[in-house]
Design an enzyme around this catalytic site. Sequence first.
Site, mmCIF file in Angstrom:
data_model
loop_
_atom_site.group_PDB
_atom_site.id
_atom_site.type_symbol
_atom_site.label_atom_id
_atom_site.label_comp_id
_atom_site.label_asym_id
_atom_site.label_seq_id
_atom_site.Cartn_x
_atom_site.Cartn_y
_atom_site.Cartn_z
ATOM 1 C CG ASP A 1 -2.066 0.961 1.116
ATOM 2 O OD1 ASP A 1 -3.219 0.500 1.089
ATOM 3 O OD2 ASP A 1 -1.814 2.190 1.051
ATOM 4 C CG HIS B 1 -12.861 -4.373 -12.183
ATOM 5 N ND1 HIS B 1 -12.044 -3.410 -11.623
ATOM 6 C CD2 HIS B 1 -14.125 -3.972 -11.933
ATOM 7 C CE1 HIS B 1 -12.797 -2.467 -11.083
ATOM 8 N NE2 HIS B 1 -14.063 -2.785 -11.262
ATOM 9 C CB THR C 1 -10.602 5.214 -1.418
ATOM 10 O OG1 THR C 1 -9.511 4.318 -1.200
ATOM 11 C CG2 THR C 1 -10.973 5.911 -0.123
ATOM 12 C CG HIS D 1 -8.705 -3.271 -2.028
ATOM 13 N ND1 HIS D 1 -9.674 -2.604 -2.741
ATOM 14 C CD2 HIS D 1 -8.453 -2.520 -0.922
ATOM 15 C CE1 HIS D 1 -9.999 -1.494 -2.093
ATOM 16 N NE2 HIS D 1 -9.290 -1.421 -0.979
ATOM 17 C CG HIS E 1 -6.650 -2.754 3.458
ATOM 18 N ND1 HIS E 1 -5.968 -1.599 3.159
ATOM 19 C CD2 HIS E 1 -7.900 -2.594 2.947
ATOM 20 C CE1 HIS E 1 -6.776 -0.770 2.500
ATOM 21 N NE2 HIS E 1 -7.956 -1.347 2.367
#
Length: 112
Positions: free
Chosen positions: A29, A45, A93, A98, A100
Amino acid sequence: MDCIFCKIINGEIPSKKVYEDDTVCAFYDVEPQAPVHVLVVPKEHISSAAFITPENSAVVAHIFEVIAKLAKELGLEEGFRVVNNCGDIAGQTVKHLHFHLMGGRAFSWPAG
Ligand code: AMP
């Protein structure tokens, strides 16, 4: 498609990749919130966790295998946090699914 993570996956935008295979990519990140902060994403996607279906969910299981492998490789044996923000209200955002992977410090709960 104007998606920053699709561009990272395709190599159009530079990133510090830590893992890649046929279906998954992981990279650091740019604004780390912990000493180790990696994003693990499907190459396909998928806009968010709200769009996981029986047809595309296998990649999510694979992502968690990759997370377990990366956590070991990155020295997070003590523990780590996995976060998915889904939708604007949750702070998503980038509209490409995704997860983290964060570690290297203690985390409080509940998250704000
Ligand atoms: P979220 O707010 O859950 O959608 O997470 C998006 C994450 O993508 C944030 O933690 C950003 O710091 C990170 N990010 C945005 N652009 C990039 C980039 N070009 N390379 C790596 N991480 C990025």
